[in-house]
Design a protein around this motif. Sequence first.
Motif, PDB file in Angstrom:
ATOM      1  N   TYR A 101       0.830  -1.202   0.000  1.00  0.00           N
ATOM      2  CA  TYR A 101       0.000   0.000   0.000  1.00  0.00           C
ATOM      3  C   TYR A 101       0.864   1.252   0.000  1.00  0.00           C
ATOM      4  CZ  TYR A 101      -3.904  -3.086   1.195  1.00  0.00           C
ATOM      5  OH  TYR A 101      -4.860  -4.083   1.185  1.00  0.00           O
ATOM      6  N   ILE A 102       0.435   2.244  -0.773  1.00  0.00           N
ATOM      7  CA  ILE A 102       1.155   3.507  -0.891  1.00  0.00           C
ATOM      8  C   ILE A 102       0.230   4.631  -0.478  1.00  0.00           C
ATOM      9  CG2 ILE A 102       2.451   5.011  -2.452  1.00  0.00           C
ATOM     10  CD1 ILE A 102       2.703   2.556  -4.339  1.00  0.00           C
ATOM     11  N   SER A 103       0.668   5.470   0.447  1.00  0.00           N
ATOM     12  CA  SER A 103      -0.163   6.583   0.898  1.00  0.00           C
ATOM     13  C   SER A 103      -0.292   7.632  -0.199  1.00  0.00           C
ATOM     14  CB  SER A 103       0.441   7.226   2.151  1.00  0.00           C
ATOM     15  OG  SER A 103       1.578   7.989   1.803  1.00  0.00           O
ATOM     16  N   ASN A 104      -1.334   8.426  -0.116  1.00  0.00           N
ATOM     17  CA  ASN A 104      -1.533   9.533  -1.054  1.00  0.00           C
ATOM     18  C   ASN A 104      -1.125  10.865  -0.446  1.00  0.00           C
ATOM     19  OD1 ASN A 104      -2.483   8.323  -3.488  1.00  0.00           O
ATOM     20  ND2 ASN A 104      -4.418   7.869  -2.471  1.00  0.00           N
ATOM     21  N   ASP A 105      -0.425  10.826   0.681  1.00  0.00           N
ATOM     22  CA  ASP A 105       0.058  12.049   1.316  1.00  0.00           C
ATOM     23  C   ASP A 105       1.221  12.627   0.520  1.00  0.00           C
ATOM     24  OD1 ASP A 105      -1.798  11.429   3.195  1.00  0.00           O
ATOM     25  OD2 ASP A 105      -0.372  10.833   4.740  1.00  0.00           O
ATOM     26  N   ASP A 106       1.507  13.901   0.747  1.00  0.00           N
ATOM     27  CA  ASP A 106       2.666  14.522   0.101  1.00  0.00           C
ATOM     28  C   ASP A 106       3.957  13.813   0.507  1.00  0.00           C
ATOM     29  OD1 ASP A 106       1.053  16.356  -1.163  1.00  0.00           O
ATOM     30  OD2 ASP A 106       1.257  17.863   0.417  1.00  0.00           O
ATOM     31  N   ARG A 107       4.037  13.460   1.786  1.00  0.00           N
ATOM     32  CA  ARG A 107       5.192  12.691   2.270  1.00  0.00           C
ATOM     33  C   ARG A 107       4.799  11.215   2.229  1.00  0.00           C
ATOM     34  NH1 ARG A 107       7.155  10.664   7.180  1.00  0.00           N
ATOM     35  NH2 ARG A 107       9.432  10.702   7.377  1.00  0.00           N
ATOM     36  N   LYS A 108       5.276  10.526   1.227  1.00  0.00           N
ATOM     37  CA  LYS A 108       4.858   9.154   0.990  1.00  0.00           C
ATOM     38  C   LYS A 108       5.325   8.214   2.103  1.00  0.00           C
ATOM     39  CE  LYS A 108       2.966   9.654  -3.135  1.00  0.00           C
ATOM     40  NZ  LYS A 108       1.534   9.419  -3.375  1.00  0.00           N
ATOM     41  N   TYR A 109       4.445   7.265   2.439  1.00  0.00           N
ATOM     42  CA  TYR A 109       4.870   6.147   3.278  1.00  0.00           C
ATOM     43  C   TYR A 109       4.149   4.894   2.795  1.00  0.00           C
ATOM     44  CZ  TYR A 109       0.557   7.127   5.957  1.00  0.00           C
ATOM     45  OH  TYR A 109      -0.732   7.366   6.339  1.00  0.00           O
ATOM     46  N   TYR A 110       4.647   3.742   3.199  1.00  0.00           N
ATOM     47  CA  TYR A 110       4.254   2.490   2.575  1.00  0.00           C
ATOM     48  C   TYR A 110       3.983   1.425   3.634  1.00  0.00           C
ATOM     49  CZ  TYR A 110       6.733   5.065  -1.055  1.00  0.00           C
ATOM     50  OH  TYR A 110       7.162   6.063  -1.904  1.00  0.00           O
ATOM     51  N   TRP A 111       3.076   0.527   3.278  1.00  0.00           N
ATOM     52  CA  TRP A 111       2.761  -0.620   4.128  1.00  0.00           C
ATOM     53  C   TRP A 111       2.762  -1.883   3.273  1.00  0.00           C
ATOM     54  CZ3 TRP A 111       1.370  -1.127   9.359  1.00  0.00           C
ATOM     55  CH2 TRP A 111       1.294   0.069  10.078  1.00  0.00           C
ATOM     56  N   LEU A 112       3.452  -2.909   3.767  1.00  0.00           N
ATOM     57  CA  LEU A 112       3.341  -4.234   3.176  1.00  0.00           C
ATOM     58  C   LEU A 112       2.535  -5.101   4.138  1.00  0.00           C
ATOM     59  CD1 LEU A 112       4.065  -6.434   1.080  1.00  0.00           C
ATOM     60  CD2 LEU A 112       6.134  -6.895   2.438  1.00  0.00           C
ATOM     61  N   VAL A 113       1.479  -5.736   3.633  1.00  0.00           N
ATOM     62  CA  VAL A 113       0.630  -6.602   4.453  1.00  0.00           C
ATOM     63  C   VAL A 113       0.774  -8.032   3.943  1.00  0.00           C
ATOM     64  CG1 VAL A 113      -1.723  -7.109   5.218  1.00  0.00           C
ATOM     65  CG2 VAL A 113      -1.005  -4.725   4.857  1.00  0.00           C
ATOM     66  N   VAL A 114       1.188  -8.939   4.828  1.00  0.00           N
ATOM     67  CA  VAL A 114       1.356 -10.343   4.456  1.00  0.00           C
ATOM     68  C   VAL A 114       0.602 -11.223   5.443  1.00  0.00           C
ATOM     69  CG1 VAL A 114       3.616  -9.949   3.405  1.00  0.00           C
ATOM     70  CG2 VAL A 114       3.479 -10.659   5.796  1.00  0.00           C
ATOM     71  N   GLU A 115       0.136 -12.357   4.970  1.00  0.00           N
ATOM     72  CA  GLU A 115      -0.456 -13.375   5.838  1.00  0.00           C
ATOM     73  C   GLU A 115       0.621 -14.414   6.132  1.00  0.00           C
ATOM     74  OE1 GLU A 115      -5.092 -13.677   4.692  1.00  0.00           O
ATOM     75  OE2 GLU A 115      -3.723 -14.247   3.082  1.00  0.00           O
ATOM     76  N   GLN A 116       0.959 -14.559   7.403  1.00  0.00           N
ATOM     77  CA  GLN A 116       2.033 -15.486   7.761  1.00  0.00           C
ATOM     78  C   GLN A 116       1.836 -15.942   9.207  1.00  0.00           C
ATOM     79  OE1 GLN A 116       4.292 -18.007   7.458  1.00  0.00           O
ATOM     80  NE2 GLN A 116       5.154 -16.728   5.825  1.00  0.00           N
ATOM     81  N   SER A 117       1.281 -17.128   9.373  1.00  0.00           N
ATOM     82  CA  SER A 117       1.036 -17.639  10.721  1.00  0.00           C
ATOM     83  C   SER A 117       2.266 -18.311  11.315  1.00  0.00           C
ATOM     84  CB  SER A 117      -0.142 -18.624  10.709  1.00  0.00           C
ATOM     85  OG  SER A 117      -1.337 -17.947  10.349  1.00  0.00           O
ATOM     86  N   ASP A 118       3.207 -18.707  10.468  1.00  0.00           N
ATOM     87  CA  ASP A 118       4.477 -19.246  10.967  1.00  0.00           C
ATOM     88  C   ASP A 118       5.427 -18.069  11.166  1.00  0.00           C
ATOM     89  OD1 ASP A 118       6.783 -20.553  11.605  1.00  0.00           O
ATOM     90  OD2 ASP A 118       6.837 -21.821   9.812  1.00  0.00           O
ATOM     91  N   LEU A 119       5.404 -17.494  12.366  1.00  0.00           N
ATOM     92  CA  LEU A 119       6.175 -16.282  12.611  1.00  0.00           C
ATOM     93  C   LEU A 119       7.674 -16.508  12.565  1.00  0.00           C
ATOM     94  CD1 LEU A 119       4.071 -14.527  15.408  1.00  0.00           C
ATOM     95  CD2 LEU A 119       3.934 -14.285  12.927  1.00  0.00           C
ATOM     96  N   SER A 120       8.108 -17.744  12.691  1.00  0.00           N
ATOM     97  CA  SER A 120       9.547 -18.023  12.639  1.00  0.00           C
ATOM     98  C   SER A 120      10.138 -17.697  11.272  1.00  0.00           C
ATOM     99  CB  SER A 120       9.821 -19.496  12.980  1.00  0.00           C
ATOM    100  OG  SER A 120       9.263 -20.360  11.989  1.00  0.00           O
ATOM    101  N   LYS A 121       9.294 -17.548  10.245  1.00  0.00           N
ATOM    102  CA  LYS A 121       9.785 -17.287   8.892  1.00  0.00           C
ATOM    103  C   LYS A 121       9.844 -15.803   8.536  1.00  0.00           C
ATOM    104  CE  LYS A 121       8.219 -21.683   6.897  1.00  0.00           C
ATOM    105  NZ  LYS A 121       7.384 -22.323   5.843  1.00  0.00           N
TER     106      LYS A 121
END
Length: 226
Positions: A25-45
């Motif tokens: 995800y990419i924000s529409n703000d003047d100062r850009k920031y980003y989010w990556l969303v993943v599904e991962q139940s095995d937290l060791s990875k």
Amino acid sequence: MRDLIKILFNLHNFQLIELEFGDLYISNDDRKYYWLVVEQSDLSKVIELQDEWFEKCKEHIVTKEFDKNTSLLVLANNDKNEIQKKEILSIEEDPFQFKKYVLLFTSHILKQLLEQTENGNPEKILELIVNESVFNEYKNNYLEPTWRHLLYNLAHKLPFIKINVEVNQTLENLFEEAEKTLVEKGLLEYSAFIEKQHEKDMFSNLDSLDIDELIELLDNKTENGN
């Protein structure tokens, strides 16, 4: 859960790039920031895979801001009740590549939340977050895993969701102050103990206890074999 998260990002006008391993995800703000969303139940990875995720995201983002302004949200299904608090902390405290958040949920509680929010209606979600009675019920039964707990975890893990100052401060106190103190005192194992007990007689006066009194109470409880 991924669809519910997508609804919230859409509500806040993020641009979406769908990747094979998650959503960027990419924000529409003047100062850009980003989010990556993943599904991962095995937290060791997660730590193992974060370098690969980071580099693949950069194939789609060419700005310098990406290196410093990118967060990772890990959606972790805990239906089997195998994920420990220390696993979450080890990820969220890792300083490399992303600022990281782990959102824990179960299928049952997610279903409850969807029922309460008209199948993920974003306006209903925001309405419930700032609803005083909903928040007080959550605060008074903080240790009980319910849809309210998941609702305020969402608000806590996604800081771009705007909530009033009082609710935000209380969330910070509930989620961060107690957790940090447990870590500093080497008492992280009590976190798992708390989550399993849900004893209303033990925690009925939770609001009146400071963190040291709470820890002392837990000490007495565990020393007595409870």
